[in-house]
Design an enzyme around this catalytic site. Structure first.
Site, PDB file in Angstrom:
ATOM      1  N   ARG A 106       7.328   0.194  -9.739  1.00 12.52           N
ATOM      2  CA  ARG A 106       7.012   0.154  -8.540  1.00 12.52           C
ATOM      3  C   ARG A 106       7.030   0.848  -7.614  1.00 12.52           C
ATOM      4  O   ARG A 106       8.315   1.471  -7.754  1.00 12.52           O
ATOM      5  CB  ARG A 106       6.689  -1.490  -8.316  1.00 12.52           C
ATOM      6  CG  ARG A 106       6.831  -2.101  -7.004  1.00 12.52           C
ATOM      7  CD  ARG A 106       6.225  -3.085  -6.362  1.00 12.52           C
ATOM      8  NE  ARG A 106       5.991  -3.785  -5.228  1.00 12.52           N
ATOM      9  CZ  ARG A 106       6.885  -4.281  -4.249  1.00 12.52           C
ATOM     10  NH1 ARG A 106       7.404  -5.385  -4.930  1.00 12.52           N
ATOM     11  NH2 ARG A 106       5.891  -4.628  -3.110  1.00 12.52           N
ATOM     12  N   HIS A 107       6.277   1.770  -7.013  1.00 14.83           N
ATOM     13  CA  HIS A 107       6.722   2.177  -5.664  1.00 14.83           C
ATOM     14  C   HIS A 107       8.325   1.686  -4.979  1.00 14.83           C
ATOM     15  O   HIS A 107       8.617   0.137  -4.888  1.00 14.83           O
ATOM     16  CB  HIS A 107       6.026   2.415  -4.813  1.00 14.83           C
ATOM     17  CG  HIS A 107       5.117   1.615  -3.900  1.00 14.83           C
ATOM     18  ND1 HIS A 107       6.377   0.656  -2.926  1.00 14.83           N
ATOM     19  CD2 HIS A 107       4.085   0.501  -3.820  1.00 14.83           C
ATOM     20  CE1 HIS A 107       5.068  -0.479  -2.129  1.00 14.83           C
ATOM     21  NE2 HIS A 107       4.124  -0.633  -3.331  1.00 14.83           N
TER      22      HIS A 107
ATOM     23  N   ASN B 205       6.705  -3.693   3.335  1.00 13.00           N
ATOM     24  CA  ASN B 205       7.210  -4.128   2.201  1.00 13.00           C
ATOM     25  C   ASN B 205       8.679  -4.864   3.254  1.00 13.00           C
ATOM     26  O   ASN B 205       8.823  -6.393   3.400  1.00 13.00           O
ATOM     27  CB  ASN B 205       7.803  -3.413   1.727  1.00 13.00           C
ATOM     28  CG  ASN B 205       6.997  -2.666   1.198  1.00 13.00           C
ATOM     29  OD1 ASN B 205       7.266  -1.803   0.225  1.00 13.00           O
ATOM     30  ND2 ASN B 205       5.994  -3.846   0.664  1.00 13.00           N
TER      31      ASN B 205
ATOM     32  N   GLU C  45      -3.179   0.139  -5.348  1.00 12.86           N
ATOM     33  CA  GLU C  45      -2.858  -1.574  -5.130  1.00 12.86           C
ATOM     34  C   GLU C  45      -4.576  -2.260  -4.586  1.00 12.86           C
ATOM     35  O   GLU C  45      -5.610  -1.832  -4.740  1.00 12.86           O
ATOM     36  CB  GLU C  45      -2.292  -1.919  -4.141  1.00 12.86           C
ATOM     37  CG  GLU C  45      -1.987  -3.041  -3.163  1.00 12.86           C
ATOM     38  CD  GLU C  45      -0.606  -3.603  -4.574  1.00 12.86           C
ATOM     39  OE1 GLU C  45      -1.692  -4.053  -5.929  1.00 12.86           O
ATOM     40  OE2 GLU C  45       0.306  -4.286  -4.738  1.00 12.86           O
TER      41      GLU C  45
END
Length: 204
Positions: free
Chosen positions: A7-8, A14, A81
């Site tokens: 995952r980034h 975020n 996404e």
């Protein structure tokens, strides 16, 4: 075939609990740090090529993790996404929570009753999309002996892992929680059958 899903790294959205989806937000400094630590953790791991979501946060993560290696990085729209439509950009929890935040937060806490925002994508649509990518990987004869990095996103990664496990229940989508930023999951594919070797490993 070995697959290394990542995952980034963290972005400012975020951190602020903003719905990110298809909005093209770059990594923040901490996100780049996480990717650098992941690069150190994977420095002795054989990787032949990488597939990345076209979104900058995933591409940047892949480039940092593979920094210094001469490895092809291929953009793949099927692993970008989930599309959250008109909900993208709202703060869905915390001090800055905005109107519609509680309704959107059902995506994480009550997925079975999550209402897809206008212009958005449903969980079954996401599962079908990423499943198409995985089926293509498993059956691509040129890739059978390759070790592949896959740089993607929280919901897209969870959908791929659920597909590998054979879980198609919307209510159980987030079983085990949201993958952490820059967490790594190794999957081994033999004769088209995937097996999770380890999941959610972090190097920071």
């Amino acid at each position: 075939m070995k697959l290394y899903f990542v995952r980034h790294g963290e972005t400012s959205w975020n951190k602020r609990h903003k719905v990110q989806g298809r909005v093209d937000i770059p990594l923040n400094e901490y996100g780049r740090y996480l990717a650098q630590k992941t690069r150190e953790g994977l420095k002795d791991t054989k990787i032949d090529l990488a597939y990345t979501s076209p979104l900058i946060r995933a591409k940047e993560t892949a480039k940092i993790v593979l920094g210094g290696r001469s490895i092809p990085i291929i953009e793949e729209p099927l692993i970008q996404e989930m599309n959250f439509g008109v909900a993208e950009g709202i703060c869905f929890k915390g001090e800055g929570k905005e109107s519609g935040g509680d309704e959107f937060n059902k995506f994480f806490v009550d997925t079975a009753n999550y209402q897809v925002p206008e212009g958005g994508e449903s969980v079954p649509e996401l599962m079908k999309r990423v499943g198409t990518f995985l089926d293509w990987l498993y059956t691509n004869e040129e890739l059978q002996d390759q070790s592949i990095l896959i740089s993607t996103h929280g919901a897209a990664l969870k959908a791929m892992l659920n597909t590998i496990r054979g879980i198609d229940s919307v209510a159980q989508f987030w079983g085990g929680g949201v993958p952490k930023n820059c967490s790594v999951t190794e999957v081994e594919v033999t004769d088209g059958k995937p097996q999770i070797i380890f999941e959610g490993k972090i190097y920071y």
